[in-house]
Design an enzyme around this catalytic site. Structure first.
Site, PDB file in Angstrom:
ATOM      1  N   THR A   1      -4.121   9.672  -3.735  1.00 40.63           N
ATOM      2  CA  THR A   1      -4.104   9.726  -2.275  1.00 40.63           C
ATOM      3  C   THR A   1      -3.068  10.718  -1.767  1.00 40.63           C
ATOM      4  O   THR A   1      -3.324  11.482  -0.824  1.00 40.63           O
ATOM      5  CB  THR A   1      -3.812   8.336  -1.696  1.00 40.63           C
ATOM      6  OG1 THR A   1      -4.828   7.425  -2.127  1.00 40.63           O
ATOM      7  CG2 THR A   1      -3.781   8.364  -0.178  1.00 40.63           C
TER       8      THR A   1
ATOM      9  N   GLU B   1       0.824  -1.210   0.000  1.00 40.95           N
ATOM     10  CA  GLU B   1       0.000   0.000   0.000  1.00 40.95           C
ATOM     11  C   GLU B   1       0.858   1.260   0.000  1.00 40.95           C
ATOM     12  O   GLU B   1       0.510   2.271  -0.625  1.00 40.95           O
ATOM     13  CB  GLU B   1      -0.923  -0.014   1.223  1.00 40.95           C
ATOM     14  CG  GLU B   1      -1.717   1.250   1.456  1.00 40.95           C
ATOM     15  CD  GLU B   1      -2.923   1.391   0.550  1.00 40.95           C
ATOM     16  OE1 GLU B   1      -4.005   1.681   1.051  1.00 40.95           O
ATOM     17  OE2 GLU B   1      -2.774   1.217  -0.662  1.00 40.95           O
TER      18      GLU B   1
END
Length: 311
Positions: A182, A129
């Protein structure tokens, strides 16, 4: 197993008040991945569909997560090939990178005979991630891996609490066809918040967890409020206020930004209410001229799972 095909579900992180600590797994949307034992040693990504992603192991979210599992348990005496079939759009805010990372960690572990538990795989998934978001966080990988709702109580060491989803809870997710990274969404955040905002946010987090545990839908709705992150991020999502208003006026329990955005989610009691909310959100966004996808999903209670396997 010599080959397996798995499903890695999408997820909603933050749930308004639970920035970086609360997430939920979605049943209706997810990636598919194939893992195959081969004679030639080494880890390789051989096929990617649905997105333009690097094949290099150290540059791919799934590759990094898969290698992290091998680093933990040891290299096998066979090689592993990975196929990635993306169904979750990158940058959509519903855990695209987390699905790849969680799916890769789970798939490698399954081929090796399950030496690690799902919770033990979260550290490897977080490493993957981090390739996408710039930091290791578990608010998407935890619900994707474990299913249901998850609460990240702490990171040192990682402490994940699983919360059973209320039986009648459904999610609606509208994804505007724009990409919001993000890292860019994190760039607008402020390092400090006021004591008043912190107290309000803590109360909402506690209320949300209590509402989920007691299946108190009214309490869930009252707690889906964000006074810290949403005010800073909503400007990155075109017509966010109009979309949220449409969801709430339709009868949704609450609505907000899914993860880092640009997707906007709503939680609803019952499928009929979810369908009504999906229609209201769609009608509101049709007027903007921005293309979008919309999904209605039950809460996934299982997380990453095998669809097919060959012995």
């Amino acid at each position: 197993m010599t080959e397996l095909k798995l499903f890695a579900p999408a997820s909603i992180a933050n749930l308004n008040c639970g920035f970086d600590v609360i997430g939920v797994c979605l049943q209706a949307i997810g990636d598919e991945m194939i893992f195959r034992k081969v004679a030639e040693k080494g880890l390789r990504i051989t096929k990617i569909t649905g997105a333009t992603l690097p094949f290099e192991i150290d540059k791919n979210v799934a590759g990094v997560a898969a290698q992290a599992v091998l680093d933990e348990v040891g290299e096998p005496d066979f090689g592993i090939e990975i196929e990635i079939h993306k169904k979750i759009r990158a940058g959509s805010g519903i855990g695209s990178s987390s699905a790849s990372a969680s799916g890769a960690a789970f798939g490698i572990n399954a081929l090796l005979g399950y030496p690690l538990s799902k919770k033990e795989l979260l550290n490897a998934a977080m490493k993957g991630e981090a390739i996408a978001s710039g930091c290791e966080h578990a608010d998407n990988v935890a619900p994707c891996m474990l299913g249901n709702f998850t609460l990240i109580r702490g990171y040192g060491p990682l402490d994940v609490v699983e919360i059973q989803a209320p039986n009648e809870l459904f999610a609606v997710v509208l994804h505007p066809q724009i990409e919001l990274k993000t890292a860019d969404a994190r760039a607008v955040l402020e390092p400090n918040i006021s004591l008043k905002s912190a107290i309000t946010q803590w109360g909402n987090v506690g209320g949300l967890v209590a509402g989920l545990c007691t299946q108190d839908y009214a309490l869930i709705g009252r707690s889906l409020q964000d006074v810290v992150i949403e005010p800073l991020r909503k400007g990155l999502i075109p017509f966010f206020d109009e979309l949220k208003s449409a969801a709430l006026h339709s009868g949704a329990l609450g609505a907000g930004i899914s993860g880092a955005g640009p997707s906007v989610f709503a939680l609803c009691k019952g499928i009929s209410q979810a369908e009504k909310t999906a229609f209201a959100m769609s009608q509101a966004y049709l007027e903007t001229g921005i293309a979008f996808d919309i999904h209605i999903s039950a809460i996934d209670t299982e997380g990453v799972r095998i669809l097919e396997s060959i012995a």
